[in-house]
Scaffold this motif. Structure first.
Motif, short mmCIF file in Angstrom:
data_model
loop_
_atom_site.label_atom_id
_atom_site.label_comp_id
_atom_site.label_asym_id
_atom_site.label_seq_id
_atom_site.Cartn_x
_atom_site.Cartn_y
_atom_site.Cartn_z
N THR A 115 -1.74 -7.22 -2.59
CA THR A 115 -2.79 -7.13 -1.58
C THR A 115 -3.14 -5.67 -1.31
OG1 THR A 115 -2.20 -9.24 -0.58
CG2 THR A 115 -3.42 -7.68 0.80
N LYS A 116 -2.13 -4.82 -1.19
CA LYS A 116 -2.36 -3.39 -0.95
C LYS A 116 -3.13 -2.78 -2.12
CE LYS A 116 0.08 0.93 -0.12
NZ LYS A 116 1.38 1.61 -0.01
N GLU A 117 -2.74 -3.11 -3.33
CA GLU A 117 -3.41 -2.58 -4.51
C GLU A 117 -4.88 -3.03 -4.57
OE1 GLU A 117 -2.82 -2.46 -9.35
OE2 GLU A 117 -1.57 -3.81 -8.17
N LEU A 118 -5.12 -4.30 -4.27
CA LEU A 118 -6.49 -4.81 -4.30
C LEU A 118 -7.34 -4.20 -3.18
CD1 LEU A 118 -5.76 -8.51 -5.24
CD2 LEU A 118 -6.96 -6.80 -6.66
N ARG A 119 -6.72 -3.93 -2.04
CA ARG A 119 -7.46 -3.26 -0.96
C ARG A 119 -7.87 -1.84 -1.39
NH1 ARG A 119 -3.84 -5.96 3.69
NH2 ARG A 119 -5.31 -7.65 4.18
N GLU A 120 -7.04 -1.18 -2.18
CA GLU A 120 -7.41 0.14 -2.71
C GLU A 120 -8.61 0.01 -3.65
OE1 GLU A 120 -6.33 3.21 -1.85
OE2 GLU A 120 -5.25 2.12 -0.28
N LEU A 142 -10.85 -2.29 -3.45
CA LEU A 142 -11.97 -2.62 -2.57
C LEU A 142 -12.59 -1.35 -1.99
CD1 LEU A 142 -13.69 -4.77 -1.15
CD2 LEU A 142 -11.90 -4.90 0.60
N LYS A 143 -11.73 -0.40 -1.62
CA LYS A 143 -12.23 0.87 -1.07
C LYS A 143 -13.08 1.62 -2.09
CE LYS A 143 -8.38 1.75 2.07
NZ LYS A 143 -7.22 2.63 2.32
N SER A 154 -17.20 -4.52 -0.05
CA SER A 154 -16.94 -4.82 1.36
C SER A 154 -18.20 -4.60 2.20
CB SER A 154 -15.77 -4.01 1.90
OG SER A 154 -16.05 -2.63 1.86
N GLU A 155 -18.98 -3.59 1.84
CA GLU A 155 -20.23 -3.34 2.57
C GLU A 155 -21.22 -4.48 2.36
OE1 GLU A 155 -21.62 0.45 1.26
OE2 GLU A 155 -19.75 1.44 1.82
#
Length: 165
Positions: free
Chosen positions: A145-150, A152-153, A158-159
């Motif tokens: 999850t942490k890796e995928l959030r990176e 996403l950034k 997300s926008e």
């Protein structure tokens, strides 16, 4: 961001996978189905199986019609050539629900594409989307999850999702 691979076929396989997820994100059953070989196979997140372009399209169409699907965010882990005309791509993927700006960890997945080259075109022979449940190993789920959030950034997904696209 990763650089363009030196091997043009590797780049084409990566683009094929990207186009698959883009077709999902655009809710295009036909667009997804056309990326497969005529006798290609798709194994869905819930274990459902669709065989051949027509069945894949018919399987996906009601999914897209019944609700706005979440948007994929992914990271390719490996592209491995099994022969000059057969490649396997392994990736991890998360989903950002429409109207939200964060991934939903419960639907993180491990994805595998087996692609075949016919003349100069790469097509999907098999796409498998497996839940990344990591039963009893919550730290692995959290790390993914942490890796995928990176990832996403690094994207603008997300926008777009928070705007309802």
């Amino acid at each position: 961001m990763s650089s363009i691979p030196a091997n043009p076929d590797e780049n084409m396989v990566r683009v094929l996978y990207h186009n698959l997820l883009q077709a999902w994100n655009q809710q295009s059953a036909r667009g997804m189905a056309e990326l497969f070989t005529n006798d290609g196979n798709m194994v869905g997140f819930d274990g459902s199986l669709a065989n051949g372009q027509n069945e894949i399209g018919e399987h996906l169409a009601p999914i897209f019609l019944s609700h706005p699907t979440a948007t994929y965010i992914s990271k390719v882990r490996e592209v491995r050539f099994l022969s000059p005309t057969v490649a396997m791509l392994r990736a991890v993927a998360g989903m950002v629900p429409r109207g939200k700006n964060d991934i939903l960890p419960a639907v993180n997945a491990i994805q595998t594409v087996v692609a075949v080259k016919d003349h100069e075109h790469w097509r999907i022979a098999l796409f498998q989307n497996t839940p990344a449940a990591f039963h009893g190993r919550q730290h692995l789920a959290d790390d993914l999850t942490k890796e995928l959030r990176e990832e996403l950034k690094l994207s603008n997904i997300s926008e777009k999702s928070s705007q309802g696209f």
